[in-house]
Motif scaffolding. Structure first.
Motif, PDB file in Angstrom:
ATOM      1  N   LEU A 287      86.120  32.982  36.305  1.00 45.15           N
ATOM      2  CA  LEU A 287      84.715  32.419  36.623  1.00 45.15           C
ATOM      3  C   LEU A 287      84.039  32.107  35.167  1.00 45.15           C
ATOM      4  N   ALA A 288      84.108  33.052  34.141  1.00 42.77           N
ATOM      5  CA  ALA A 288      83.633  32.950  33.121  1.00 42.77           C
ATOM      6  C   ALA A 288      84.500  31.735  32.148  1.00 42.77           C
ATOM      7  N   ALA A 289      85.801  31.721  32.213  1.00 39.93           N
ATOM      8  CA  ALA A 289      86.536  30.919  31.522  1.00 39.93           C
ATOM      9  C   ALA A 289      86.282  29.563  32.282  1.00 39.93           C
ATOM     10  N   LEU A 290      86.188  29.197  33.290  1.00 39.42           N
ATOM     11  CA  LEU A 290      85.907  27.833  33.892  1.00 39.42           C
ATOM     12  C   LEU A 290      84.636  27.333  33.477  1.00 39.42           C
ATOM     13  N   PHE A 291      83.575  28.068  33.392  1.00 41.59           N
ATOM     14  CA  PHE A 291      82.239  27.583  33.034  1.00 41.59           C
ATOM     15  C   PHE A 291      81.865  27.988  31.499  1.00 41.59           C
ATOM     16  N   ASP A 292      83.149  28.228  30.741  1.00 41.35           N
ATOM     17  CA  ASP A 292      82.735  28.572  29.221  1.00 41.35           C
ATOM     18  C   ASP A 292      81.668  29.600  29.004  1.00 41.35           C
ATOM     19  N   LEU A 293      81.600  30.701  29.773  1.00 42.01           N
ATOM     20  CA  LEU A 293      80.339  31.526  29.643  1.00 42.01           C
ATOM     21  C   LEU A 293      80.859  32.631  28.339  1.00 42.01           C
ATOM     22  N   PRO A 294      80.123  32.994  27.490  1.00 44.65           N
ATOM     23  CA  PRO A 294      80.434  34.056  26.663  1.00 44.65           C
ATOM     24  C   PRO A 294      80.062  35.509  27.301  1.00 44.65           C
ATOM     25  N   LEU A 295      81.174  36.305  27.130  1.00 44.19           N
ATOM     26  CA  LEU A 295      81.233  37.606  27.895  1.00 44.19           C
ATOM     27  C   LEU A 295      80.559  38.670  26.923  1.00 44.19           C
ATOM     28  N   VAL A 296      79.643  39.473  27.614  1.00 44.09           N
ATOM     29  CA  VAL A 296      79.185  40.731  26.999  1.00 44.09           C
ATOM     30  C   VAL A 296      79.753  41.693  27.874  1.00 44.09           C
ATOM     31  N   ILE A 297      80.386  42.765  27.195  1.00 43.99           N
ATOM     32  CA  ILE A 297      81.069  43.887  27.993  1.00 43.99           C
ATOM     33  C   ILE A 297      80.095  45.161  28.023  1.00 43.99           C
ATOM     34  N   VAL A 298      79.882  45.660  29.031  1.00 43.27           N
ATOM     35  CA  VAL A 298      79.178  46.916  29.448  1.00 43.27           C
ATOM     36  C   VAL A 298      80.089  47.769  29.676  1.00 43.27           C
ATOM     37  N   MET A 299      80.205  48.986  28.596  1.00 47.00           N
ATOM     38  CA  MET A 299      81.184  49.914  29.103  1.00 47.00           C
ATOM     39  C   MET A 299      80.366  51.444  28.988  1.00 47.00           C
ATOM     40  N   ASP A 300      80.777  52.328  29.846  1.00 51.17           N
ATOM     41  CA  ASP A 300      80.372  53.773  29.810  1.00 51.17           C
ATOM     42  C   ASP A 300      81.264  54.363  28.796  1.00 51.17           C
ATOM     43  N   VAL A 301      80.562  54.697  27.858  1.00 52.30           N
ATOM     44  CA  VAL A 301      81.244  55.257  26.585  1.00 52.30           C
ATOM     45  C   VAL A 301      81.290  56.889  26.548  1.00 52.30           C
TER      46      VAL A 301
ATOM     47  N   GLY B 240      83.638  28.241  46.182  1.00 51.84           N
ATOM     48  CA  GLY B 240      84.306  27.173  45.585  1.00 51.84           C
ATOM     49  C   GLY B 240      83.626  26.728  44.406  1.00 51.84           C
ATOM     50  N   GLU B 241      84.688  25.984  43.431  1.00 52.43           N
ATOM     51  CA  GLU B 241      83.906  25.378  42.148  1.00 52.43           C
ATOM     52  C   GLU B 241      82.778  24.601  42.235  1.00 52.43           C
ATOM     53  N   ALA B 242      82.689  23.717  43.284  1.00 49.03           N
ATOM     54  CA  ALA B 242      81.864  22.751  43.317  1.00 49.03           C
ATOM     55  C   ALA B 242      80.394  23.416  43.644  1.00 49.03           C
ATOM     56  N   TYR B 243      80.520  24.357  44.561  1.00 47.66           N
ATOM     57  CA  TYR B 243      78.966  25.066  44.803  1.00 47.66           C
ATOM     58  C   TYR B 243      78.755  25.883  43.446  1.00 47.66           C
ATOM     59  N   CYS B 244      79.733  26.590  42.692  1.00 47.75           N
ATOM     60  CA  CYS B 244      79.094  27.421  41.690  1.00 47.75           C
ATOM     61  C   CYS B 244      78.588  26.501  40.414  1.00 47.75           C
ATOM     62  N   ARG B 245      79.321  25.365  40.301  1.00 51.85           N
ATOM     63  CA  ARG B 245      78.794  24.143  39.426  1.00 51.85           C
ATOM     64  C   ARG B 245      77.656  23.934  39.746  1.00 51.85           C
ATOM     65  N   GLN B 246      77.184  23.520  40.997  1.00 50.49           N
ATOM     66  CA  GLN B 246      75.965  22.984  41.510  1.00 50.49           C
ATOM     67  C   GLN B 246      74.810  24.149  41.047  1.00 50.49           C
ATOM     68  N   ARG B 247      75.037  25.230  41.619  1.00 51.23           N
ATOM     69  CA  ARG B 247      73.973  26.578  41.237  1.00 51.23           C
ATOM     70  C   ARG B 247      73.794  26.589  39.908  1.00 51.23           C
ATOM     71  N   LEU B 248      74.950  26.803  38.975  1.00 49.75           N
ATOM     72  CA  LEU B 248      74.828  26.971  37.593  1.00 49.75           C
ATOM     73  C   LEU B 248      73.856  25.690  37.016  1.00 49.75           C
ATOM     74  N   PHE B 249      74.196  24.499  37.335  1.00 49.65           N
ATOM     75  CA  PHE B 249      73.588  23.331  36.879  1.00 49.65           C
ATOM     76  C   PHE B 249      71.945  23.406  37.203  1.00 49.65           C
ATOM     77  N   GLU B 250      71.800  23.530  38.663  1.00 48.41           N
ATOM     78  CA  GLU B 250      70.477  23.463  38.927  1.00 48.41           C
ATOM     79  C   GLU B 250      69.581  24.661  38.205  1.00 48.41           C
ATOM     80  N   ALA B 251      70.235  25.985  37.700  1.00 47.16           N
ATOM     81  CA  ALA B 251      69.754  26.919  37.158  1.00 47.16           C
ATOM     82  C   ALA B 251      69.283  26.610  35.680  1.00 47.16           C
ATOM     83  N   ALA B 252      70.159  25.834  35.262  1.00 44.72           N
ATOM     84  CA  ALA B 252      70.321  25.406  33.782  1.00 44.72           C
ATOM     85  C   ALA B 252      68.979  24.478  33.465  1.00 44.72           C
ATOM     86  N   LEU B 253      68.736  23.597  34.489  1.00 47.08           N
ATOM     87  CA  LEU B 253      67.364  22.815  34.227  1.00 47.08           C
ATOM     88  C   LEU B 253      66.113  23.546  34.481  1.00 47.08           C
TER      89      LEU B 253
END
Length: 471
Positions: free
Chosen positions: A116-130, A80-93
């Motif tokens: 998930l990335a869009a909801l919390f405005d997280l910049p994406l780094v793409i890992v690709m096997d080239v 759920g969104e509330a749980y994810c938000r809480q974990r990220l907030f606690e980590a950011a502290l």
């Protein structure tokens, strides 16, 4: 990272550098790169908090060893969104940088890593096997970036890059807004070992993993990646919802005075740290034990037999007769037992391993387990329990035959067909589903409470046909 001041009011937001590691598909090297990033920054003295998207047990153990910090799952459907938000907030502290590793391809699943990335405005780094492509890698990244307008891609890490010229071809073809942040060479010394359900468990190969972490960290350090990540604008994380926090607080003492025995060893290791945290938050005392190595159960009021790899250790489980007898006595005393997936197999009469050898198990639940090659079941489901619904998932390559009539089935996330069977004998609840306890703390508390089981249909013990409920 925010400095704590006891004289100030609790913060309502926290700013922290953060990156979401995603890929166009599974098998691109996300976990290898995320672990190397975590170790690289840890070696610089930075506090790195890592999260894994989706219902994954094995990757978090690897990432926890690499980062030196606990690793939790983030999943918008299961947690759920509330749980994810809480974990990220606690980590950011407390963190200098937050890393979130995605699951499957960027847009796969509902909800997806992109959601998930869009909801919390997280910049994406793409890992690709080239391997086997050059300019096409740039085209794929450009396609990912343009598929949705609510995500932002901060750059590409080209995994399995063959040479300097290979790097130059990819970099020259990338759009101006998407830099090539780093390349990772083709080197088997960097890759993480795998087996049939995913990565090999971290505890089995700790020294080998250390060598791979350090090699990966050195490769990324040489690319100047640490500076690039730490220069990214910080992300603002808001504090969790007050009502959600208060709802959990009201259950704080619901398992006070109860001791729960938790099986944890090489055969039983599919354990969410969030589940352990919740049980302790509810007031329970946890006692870990090994069905492989210990002769007796610890003194406890309830048991949790989680998933894992009992099929790889079936002979040793069968040989530990003293432990099996202890668990049988516990069951006969009508004490609560939760058995998930590998725990379910342990509770059956027999288990046939990949070598086609059959071993005696606990016999708490009529039926026989057997492995079935590479074909398996997986998927997100809700366990419809008499105590209340609890979300979770299934992921197994075994089947259970000649089992009793189930008391119910899992409810699939997006399909009307019945999901995994749920069995109940006395106070034993057994299912292939892996439950995510924070989804419904009240139901979890009732599941482990002493006394009669919650009201449910009487579970008949007649034999039925082979169960293959696909997740």
């Amino acid at each position: 990272m925010i400095e704590h001041d006891p004289n100030r009011a609790a913060p309502t937001s926290a700013a922290c550098s953060a990156v979401f590691i995603a890929a166009p598909a599974s098998g691109q090297g996300k976990t290898t790169v995320t672990a190397a990033l975590a170790r690289m920054l840890r070696n610089r003295g930075k506090v790195v908090r890592v999260f894994k998207t989706g219902p994954d047990y094995l990757d978090p153990l690897v990432l926890a060893q690499a980062s030196g910090q606990p690793v939790d799952q983030l999943d918008l459907w299961m947690a759920g969104e509330a749980y994810c938000r809480q974990r990220l907030f606690e980590a950011a502290l407390e963190a200098d940088l937050i890393l979130v590793e995605g699951a499957m391809g960027l847009f796969d699943g509902e909800p997806s890593s992109a959601d998930l990335a869009a909801l919390f405005d997280l910049p994406l780094v793409i890992v690709m096997d080239v391997k086997g492509m050059a300019q096409t890698a740039a085209a794929l990244v450009a396609g990912l970036a343009g598929f949705r307008d609510n995500i932002r891609i901060a750059g590409l890490i080209a995994n399995a890059c063959g040479s300097q010229r290979h790097r130059e071809l990819i970099e020259a073809a990338l759009p101006d807004a998407i830099p090539l942040l780093a390349t990772v060479p083709r080197d088997t010394a960097l890759a993480l070992p795998e087996r049939h359900l995913g990565l090999v468990q971290a505890d089995e190969i700790r020294e080998e993993l250390e060598a791979r972490f350090e090699a990966g960290a050195a490769a990324l350090e040489a690319e100047g990646l640490a500076e690039a990540l730490l220069r990214l604008p910080p992300v603002m994380f808001s504090a969790p919802d007050v009502e959600a926090t208060q709802a959990l607080s009201s259950l704080t003492h619901s398992l006070a005075g109860q001791t729960i025995g938790v099986a944890r060893d090489a055969a039983f290791s599919f354990i969410y740290q969030a589940n352990l945290d919740l049980l302790e938050r509810l007031g329970a005392t946890l006692r870990f034990f090994s069905p492989l190595n210990d002769a007796h159960l610890p003194t406890c009021d309830a048991l949790w037999l989680p998933g894992g790899y009992p099929e790889l250790h079936a002979a040793r489980l069968a040989e530990n007769g003293a432990m099996r007898e202890d668990v049988r006595r516990f069951f006969a005393a009508d004490k609560p037992i939760l058995a998930e997936c590998g725990g379910l197999l342990y509770c059956l009469e027999t288990l046939t391993d990949y070598a086609d050898s059959t071993h005696a198990m606990l016999g708490l639940l009529p039926g026989h387990g057997a492995m079935r090659g590479r074909r398996g079941c997986q998927g997100m489901q809700t366990a419809e329990l008499p105590e209340g619904p609890i979300r979770g998932h299934a992921h197994h390559r075994s089947l259970a035959a000649d089992t009793p009539a189930p008391i119910g089935f899992g409810r699939r996330q997006r399909h009307p067909a019945p999901g995994e069977a749920i069995y109940r004998q006395r106070r034993l609840t057994a299912t292939y589903l892996h439950l995510f306890f924070p989804d419904n703390p009240a139901a979890v508390a009732r599941l482990f409470m002493p006394g009669p089981a919650a009201s449910c249909p009487t579970s008949e013990t007649h034999s039925i046909t082979t169960q293959e409920f696909h997740g």
